[in-house]
Every structure is written in C-alpha cells, then in structure tokens.
Write a protein that holds these residues in place. Structure first.
Motif, short mmCIF file in Angstrom:
data_model
loop_
_atom_site.label_atom_id
_atom_site.label_comp_id
_atom_site.label_asym_id
_atom_site.label_seq_id
_atom_site.Cartn_x
_atom_site.Cartn_y
_atom_site.Cartn_z
N LEU A 149 0.81 -1.23 0.00
CA LEU A 149 0.00 0.00 0.00
C LEU A 149 0.84 1.27 0.00
CD1 LEU A 149 -2.77 -1.01 2.58
CD2 LEU A 149 -2.85 -1.13 0.09
N GLY A 150 2.16 1.11 -0.02
CA GLY A 150 3.02 2.29 0.00
C GLY A 150 3.04 2.99 1.34
N LEU A 151 2.93 2.22 2.44
CA LEU A 151 2.90 2.79 3.79
C LEU A 151 4.08 2.26 4.60
CD1 LEU A 151 -0.89 2.20 4.63
CD2 LEU A 151 0.14 4.35 3.87
N ALA A 152 4.51 3.06 5.56
CA ALA A 152 5.49 2.57 6.53
C ALA A 152 4.84 1.52 7.42
CB ALA A 152 6.02 3.72 7.38
N GLU A 153 5.64 0.58 7.92
CA GLU A 153 5.08 -0.46 8.79
C GLU A 153 4.47 0.16 10.04
OE1 GLU A 153 6.40 -4.67 10.93
OE2 GLU A 153 7.83 -3.54 9.72
N SER A 154 5.08 1.24 10.55
CA SER A 154 4.51 1.91 11.73
C SER A 154 3.14 2.49 11.44
CB SER A 154 5.47 3.01 12.20
OG SER A 154 5.66 3.97 11.18
N THR A 155 2.95 2.96 10.20
CA THR A 155 1.63 3.49 9.82
C THR A 155 0.59 2.38 9.76
OG1 THR A 155 2.72 5.24 8.57
CG2 THR A 155 0.39 4.82 8.07
N VAL A 156 0.99 1.21 9.25
CA VAL A 156 0.07 0.06 9.22
C VAL A 156 -0.35 -0.29 10.64
CG1 VAL A 156 -0.17 -2.38 8.61
CG2 VAL A 156 1.04 -0.82 7.08
N LYS A 157 0.60 -0.28 11.58
CA LYS A 157 0.27 -0.60 12.97
C LYS A 157 -0.69 0.44 13.54
CE LYS A 157 4.59 -3.02 13.92
NZ LYS A 157 5.88 -2.99 14.65
N TRP A 158 -0.48 1.70 13.14
CA TRP A 158 -1.41 2.75 13.59
C TRP A 158 -2.83 2.47 13.08
CZ3 TRP A 158 -4.55 6.40 11.23
CH2 TRP A 158 -5.02 7.43 12.05
#
Length: 921
Positions: free
Chosen positions: A882-891
């Motif tokens: 999705l073009g997201l940082a892993e931290s953003t996915v966790k958020w």
C-alpha cells in the motif's frame, strides 16, 4: 611585520560549475556489437509475452549474460512500447539520486511521467521517503501507454528507502508500467507476494546458461569459424554454459599461438575457472595494454582524457579502440563512443591484480583520477577517489562545495553518507555542508542534530571572519552568514520557540539585502506565525498575499504549501473562516501538484482544514480529512498541523461519545509533545483533557492534571509577551476552577483578544465566560456574555466553540430561543443555527447492530488492510503493497481494533469475514 595576504577560505570551484547530476551514460545499455551476440529467441519471446502482465526478474551470478539478454529484449519490444534503461551503481544508494535517474530513464524513452517527482527532487527540501515514493507511484499509475523500464545490476542497491520504493512499485497495481530487473540476488525483492499473485516471471542461471548449440554459435560469431565438436563439448562442460567464461575462452583461443596447449591446461582442475580464463586473457596482452588495464581498472567509467590523466600517457584513444575491436570486456556507454566501462568481472580481476602487483601505486592512481574529475566537475566521482587515495581533507573540500547542489537535487542520503566518512573535526569545518545538514534535520524535526550542525557552521564562519579575505570571499562569507541566520530562525520556528523566532525573524529581515527570495519569503511567513501567536492579526490577509506572491515569483513553489497553511491559521484567528478555508485549499492544491494527494505535504493543510471544518460543524468533512491524512501529517510540517490533527480527532471522538478513542488520541499527542518538546502541543493536550474531564464531571482529575503541569492562574494573565500557550493554560485553569477567580481571568483574556481583533480567541473566551457565570449563579450575566459571543462568532461560522462547552451552553442557547420577547433577533437566529447542529448530530439509535456500525465506520484503507491480512500478509508486506510505513500500518490496526471492539488481528479478520468485507478463507 607584513600583513598576511588576503585568503579565500572557500574552494574555487563553485556549485554552478558542477557537471549535471544526471549521468546520462546510465540510461542506455552498455554497447556491444550485435554480430557478437547469440540470438536468444526463446527467452526474448517468453519475456515479451509475459511482461504485459508480469514483472520480470532475472537472477544469476556475474557473467551469465543478464545485461545482454535485457538489451536484446529491449530491442525486441521497443517498437511496441515505451522503454527505458537504467544501469545501477553504488551511487544509487540514495533515494534522491536513484529517483532522479529512474524518472529520467522513463522520460528518455518517450514518457512524460515523473514531472512531479522531479519537482520534489529539485525543491531543495529534504522529504520523507514516503512522500517521494507516494508521488512516484501516483505518477506511474497515471501512465496510459505501455511503459517498460529495464533495471540492470539491482544487487548493488542496499539502501532501505530505495529497496522499499522498488518493492512498492513491483507490488502496486500499475496498469501500464512494468519493471524488468537483472540482479545477482533477489533477496531484497518481494518475490513471495509476487509469486502468490502470479505477478512475476523469474529467470535464473539455469535458463541463462548457453546450450551446446548456443556455445557453437557463440564461438562461430566470436572467432569467425566453428570449432570441432569435441572442443565445443569440452568448453560447454568446463564452463557449464557460463557466458563470461565462454567469452574469456574465445579470446584466449583467438589470441593463442597454441590452442591445443590452452585446451589441455583448461581441461585440468581449476578451482576458479573465471580467474584462470581472465589470467589467460590478461597475460596475452602487450605490456603497454596491461599497464593501461591496471591503471584504468580503478575507474567506474572513463573517457580518453581521464585515461590519459591516470596513465600519464597520450595514447588512450588508440588503446581503447584496440580493446573494443578485440571485444576485450569493454563496453561503450554512449552512441558517440566517448565513455566506456569494463565488464564487472574483468574489472574485479584487474583490481585484484593491481593490488597484488602494484600495492603502492593504488593510491596514486586514485589521486590522479580525483584531480581530473574534480577539475571537470564530476564531484561525486572525485570525492570517491579522494577517499580511496586517503585524502580526506580534499574530499571534505569537494563535499562542502557540492553539498548545496546535491541537496538541491534531492541527494540527501549521499551527502549524509559522505559526511559520515569524514572525521568529525574535518566535517565540522565545512560550513556549507553543516548548513545543509542542519536544514535537512530541521525539516525532519531532528532538532538536537540541527543545533549541533549550526554550532559547527557558526564556529567555522566566525573563525574565517577574523582572517583577511578579498572582496569575492567576503561576499560569499556574507551570504553564508545570512543563510546561517535563516537556518537558526527556521530551527526556532519548527521547534516552536515563538519568542526566539520573532526576534530572529525581525533581525534577519532588517539585515536582508534581497539576495535570496526564498529565504525572505519563508522568514516573512515565520514572522506571520509569530504575529498570530502574539495576537497581532490586523492586516493579515494583505501581508499573506504579498508573501505568497514572493514565493511564486522566486520559483519556491514548495514553500507555498507551508506559507498558505500559516496564513490560513492567521485568518482563522482573525475570524475570517471563509478566507481561511480558501487559503488552506490553495495550500492543498499546491501540495497535490507537487507531491500528489496522498502525501505528507497535503496532510499538513488537510489537518488545518479539518480543524476549521470541525469548527464550522462540518463533522463528516473533518472526519474524512482526519481519516485520510492524519497518519502522514506526523511526518512533515510545523506544530500547528499536529495540534489541529490531534485535537480535532480527540474532539470528534468526544462528540461521538467515544472517550476511549479520545483518550488514546490525546495520549499519542502527549507522546509527540514530549518527544519533540512542543510546548504549544503540550498545552493544547492539557486543555483538551481538562475540558473532557469537566464535561464528564471529573473535576478532581482535571485539577490533578493542572497541578501536575504546574499551571497557576496568577501567572496566566495576558500581557506584553502573551502567546496562545498562555491563553490555553488560562482556559484550562478557568474550566477546572471552583472559585470566583476564574471569571476575572477570563474577562481579562476576552478583553485582550477582542481589543486585538482576535475573533477566535474572543469567541471561546466569551463562551467560557458564559458557562462560568452560570456556574456562579449569574444567569443574566451568562446570557449577556453568550449573546456577545454570538454577535462575534456565528456570522463568521463558529459552531463548535459554542457546542463543545457542553450542556450548560446548549441550555443557554435554548433559553435565548425560548425568550423571544427580550432577546435580540440576531441572537435568536444565531442560537437557532447552532441548535440545528445539535439536533442533526444526535446519537444514532441504540438498536443498531454493533457489527454494522463498525462496518460503516471503517475507512476504505482500513478495509484494504483487513483484506490483505486475510491473505496472510505480514504488516511489512501490507505496508509495501500500500506504499505505507510499517509503523503506519500498525497505527491503522489500532483504529481497526477500536472500531471493531477487538484486540487481536485474527479476531478482526474473522469479524470482517462475518461482515462480508472479504471473501471466506
């Protein structure tokens, strides 16, 4: 004593003399005479057929013909598609450098994609990798004609940001864009998810090995006549179809006076066939050619002038022609046959031989190359050779000169990597480098590192100021001192030190001689922020427009998004919500044009627009903006967009009777405030926590929070040095106060804000005054103060400043509406408009099914994350997809858990399947 001669502490080479940062020789496949290549028709056809729907990854050790195959496929496909070529090297371990060449490779093939990405790279501002990645993905997704990019030597890439970007490209649904990658190893590519999707064609060493008939054709093309079957069988057996080995053998046989002796030795046991064959080829060259090969093997690419400089001979042209005509592992890199490189295997062999034979000559050759490359503007190559020669001082001098140009073209990682190789004391003595490192750190909110770099720059520049300088050097010194003052001012602004920002902005503007339009416009923007914070909003619109035009006139379009975001907050403070909204939208328009609509730059004004939409009672709009942009708003900007995003999200949750989410949001905000020492954010969090405590009837907790924060009403009266931070703390103290001291405190603030035409502050102070008066039993006074607030705020569009004070204020509004005989008509109409918002936002029926409510609350992005999780993808793989940082996915997972009422990923996926948000397993 004679006066010391005037010195110029600045290198003579200026950034404008540097060679262009695009290395065009990387954008064409290494040249090789077509008559020497074996037609690999089967592989070409397979790739041409599959590439329309699949990425292509060719993985094999060195010398297996990966590059030649890619080049042949490109010639085969070129008539029917746009094609580009990119040869990678170690310098591409910098996202800016990589993207610059990635985009130019596509555009060289005839595509118009990548303009926004190039604009970002040339903005001179350090950007998070996620911004650059998202912008490029958006542009690639918009391509309408089949476009193929051939990338060679991907195994040289180790930078995480570059790898993540290529992974995202491979996994993204890009309808008309495909990558074809050649690499020695594919461990950094997302092969598992690509295989699961059946979205990749993989070719390895087994497929690339020459068959026995192809070995025969190869030798016929190389040497002009076929070989005997037993010789071919021996060569095929010993090389196992290894293309480079076959080429070494072909050259050795061609130049051998006794081919049978060579074949006899070749048939023996050799642990390293490659080194044996390379030694055979090298040993058959004349002494002058051997010397030339050893001297020039240190060069990544070379032309005749560079070779002459390194060898200290004048025969490079004739030697290069002999090497090329003999097919001796040399490739031309341009159609004019000016630039060349050696085959990687042959270069590695020659470098080993150089170290063995002439270990003391190695550094001198690098020094010669460094001097020539520096004199001709090839600064990055010159710096690499300076390090190899052990000349760190000259490497530092070159880097200090090139740093502004590298930063201006987005090659931040290169600058940082090179700076890290310098001894700290040497790097500290490079003022341009330190200023650029400081600027990058400021924009990334790395404030301690920025302060350290600025201290280094100031120490060096002040030392130089004490030394005699000629007029040109003095002028450059003055410009650097101005840049230093600007960077120090911007550090104050971005770290939210309002007092220091105000003083430094004023000093910079007073001293400015008009040499840099961007620095002036950004300083004026910082001054506008300070004026808003100190309640000086008159003339805001006119001043904002002038500064905006300055940004545009000087081509600093990146700064317009920042400027209009600040200008919008000033208009909001002045009560002009309509113009504030238009200004935020203008900031968003610029940000979308520059970065795309899913970027951190767009998130900055989006959070401010969400705050304004919430104030107007447009809760759906505010909610959508928060859901779409809040995660990325934490990567870029200034404190105000953080405040807007966090506090608006918390108030939305509070308005929806969701205290758990509101508390979680405020906890996140408090974490950011502590991490970056943002006092205004800290004050906003405290004020909002106190508000929510008081609405819940928890006065004791509200007072505990104030005591813990050290907030004392007596120290919060408005004065000459008052800022919005003091106002927020005063409001928090007044809300939680049980005594009459709160009324005079709020009256002082109301008078202060109104006298300075700060309508937003005046409205919220007046509404709180009405609530406090009612709490003290002064109903008449409360109604009078509420009417005053209505006169100030409702025509301008203020809504939530009234409603968020709770039931007491809503009851007062109903009282105004019920007593038409004694209440002015304008106040009644204003009360009616506000109460309409209360009625339209009543809570939903409790009979609604919880799971249905959860389904409606989930955003499209959250549903997509659930679907990918249902396909057994890890968070890191979801992020890449999705073009997201892993931290953003966790958020996002935290938001999903809160909405679905679960605490584990597996339970969320099960519930999503029950809700038919994804297919059954």
């Amino acid at each position: 004593m004679d006066q010391a001669p005037a010195i110029d502490p600045y290198p003579t080479m200026q950034p404008e003399t540097l060679a262009p940062m695009v290395n065009w020789t990387k954008l064409a496949p290494p040249g090789k005479q077509a008559e020497w290549l074996v037609d690999r028709t089967g592989l070409e056809a397979l790739i041409a057929q599959r590439v329309q729907q699949h990425a292509v990854v060719i993985t094999a050790p060195a010398g297996y013909g990966k590059t030649s195959l890619l080049a042949q496929v490109r010639r085969h496909i070129a008539p029917n598609a746009i094609t580009g070529w990119l040869s990678l090297d170690a310098g591409d371990n910098d996202l800016g450098h990589f993207l610059l060449h990635f985009v130019e490779a596509i555009r060289a093939g005839g595509s118009h994609a990548g303009q926004a990405t190039l604009a970002l790279l040339r903005s001179g501002v350090g950007l998070p990798p996620s911004v650059l990645k998202a912008t490029l993905l958006n542009e690639l997704a918009a391509i309408e004609k089949n476009t193929l990019l051939f990338i060679d030597d991907f195994h040289l890439i180790t930078d995480e940001a570059v790898i993540a970007t290529v992974q995202a490209i491979l996994l993204a649904p890009l309808g008309h864009f495909r990558l074809l990658i050649a690499t020695r190893t594919a461990h950094t590519l997302p092969m598992s998810p690509l295989r699961l999707r059946n979205a990749v064609l993989e070719l390895g060493g087994q497929e690339l090995r020459f068959s026995a008939p192809e070995v025969g054709e190869f030798f016929a093309r190389q040497n002009g006549s076929p070989l005997a079957p037993d010789v071919l069988s021996l060569l095929h057996e010993r090389t196992e179809g290894w293309v480079a080995g076959l080429q070494f053998a072909a050259i050795a046989l061609r130049d051998s006076s006794d081919p049978q002796q060579f074949l006899a030795r070749f048939s023996g046991e050799h642990r390293d066939v490659g080194d044996f064959l390379a030694d055979e080829v090298f040993g058959r060259q004349s002494p002058d050619v051997q010397d030339f090969l050893l001297a020039t093997c240190i060069l990544k690419r070379f032309d005749t002038a560079l070779c002459n400089a390194v060898t200290r001979q004048q025969d490079a042209r004739s030697v290069l022609d002999r090497l090329e005509s003999g097919n001796l592992f040399i490739f031309s890199l341009d159609s004019e046959k000016r630039w060349y490189r050696y085959h990687h295997l042959f270069a590695e062999f020659l470098q080993r031989r150089l170290r063995e034979r002439q270990p003391d000559h190695h550094a001198e050759l690098h020094a010669r190359a460094c001097r020539w490359l520096a004199a001709h503007g090839f600064t990055l190559d010159a710096i690499a050779h300076a390090f190899a020669a052990g000349d760190e001082a000259f490497a530092a001098e070159l880097l200090d000169t090139a740093s502004p140009h590298l930063f201006a073209t987005g090659q931040f990682a290169t600058v940082q990597a090179l700076a890290s190789r310098l001894p700290p004391a040497v790097a500290a003595d490079c003022p341009r480098l330190q200023l650029d490192l400081a600027w990058d750190c400021e924009l990334r909110w790395q404030f301690p590192q920025a302060r350290h770099a600025l201290r280094n720059a100031r120490a060096t520049l002040e030392r130089w100021a004490a030394e005699p300088m000629d007029a040109a050097a003095a002028s450059r010194h003055e410009r650097l001192m101005s840049t230093l003052a600007h960077r120090e001012m911007m550090l104050s602004m971005l770290s939210d030190d309002i007092v220091a920002t105000h003083e430094r902005s004023r000093r910079w503007l007073d001293a400015d001689t008009g040499t840099d339009g961007f620095m002036r416009a950004s300083t004026e923007t910082a001054m506008m922020l300070c004026q808003r914070e100190t309640y000086c909003v008159e003339g805001a619109a006119a001043a904002a427009e002038i500064t905006y035009q300055n940004f545009v006139r000087h081509g600093a379009t990146y700064g317009t998004a920042f400027h209009n975001s600040v200008a919008g907050t000033l208009l909001f403070a002045a009560g002009d919500l309509t113009r504030a909204a238009a200004t935020y939208e203008l900031a968003r328009d610029w940000a979308v044009r520059l970065h795309g609509d899913k970027s951190a730059l767009v998130a900055m004004p989006s959070m401010l627009l969400a705050e304004l939409a919430y104030e107007r009672g447009e809760l759906d709009t505010a909610r959508r903006l928060i859901q779409d942009h809040s995660a990325m708003s934490r990567e870029l900007g200034f404190v105000d967009n953080l405040i807007a995003g966090f506090i608006t999200a918390a108030r939305l949750a509070s308005a929806e009777r969701d205290p758990r989410t509101a508390a979680a949001v405020l906890n996140d905000a408090a974490h950011f405030a502590e991490r970056y020492d943002f006092n205004r954010l800290r004050a906003h969090v405290l004020a909002e926590r106190v508000r929510q405590c008081m609405l819940a009837g928890d006065t004791r907790e509200a007072q505990r929070l104030l005591v813990a924060a050290g907030a004392h009403p007596a120290r919060l009266l408005p004065g000459a040095h008052t800022t919005s931070e003091h106002e927020l703390l005063a409001i928090a103290c007044a809300r939680a106060s049980n005594d009459e001291a709160a009324l005079p405190l709020m009256k002082s603030w109301f008078a202060h804000a109104r006298s300075r035409h700060c309508v937003r502050s005046a409205v919220r102070c007046a509404v709180l005054l009405a609530r406090l008066s009612l709490r003290q039993g002064q109903r008449t006074a409360a109604l009078r103060q509420l009417i005053e607030a209505l006169d100030l705020g409702t025509d301008a569009g203020f809504v939530r400043s009234f409603l968020d004070e709770g039931d007491d204020v809503i009851d007062l509004l109903r009282h105004l509406l019920a007593h038409s005989d004694v209440v002015p008509t304008s106040a009644q109409q204003a009360a009616a408009r506000l109460l309409a918002h209360v009625d339209s936002q009543a809570p939903a029926s409790p009979e609604a099914a919880p799971e249905a409510a959860a389904a409606g609350a989930l955003t499209p992005r959250e549903i997509e994350i659930l679907r990918l999780a249902g396909a057994s993808m890890l968070n890191s793989e979801i992020g890449v997809s999705l073009g997201l940082a892993e931290s953003t996915v966790k958020w996002y997972w935290q938001k999903i858990y809160e909405k679905m009422g679960v605490h584990r990923r597996s339970l969320a996926v099960q519930q999503a399947r029950r809700m038919r948000l994804m297919p059954p397993p």
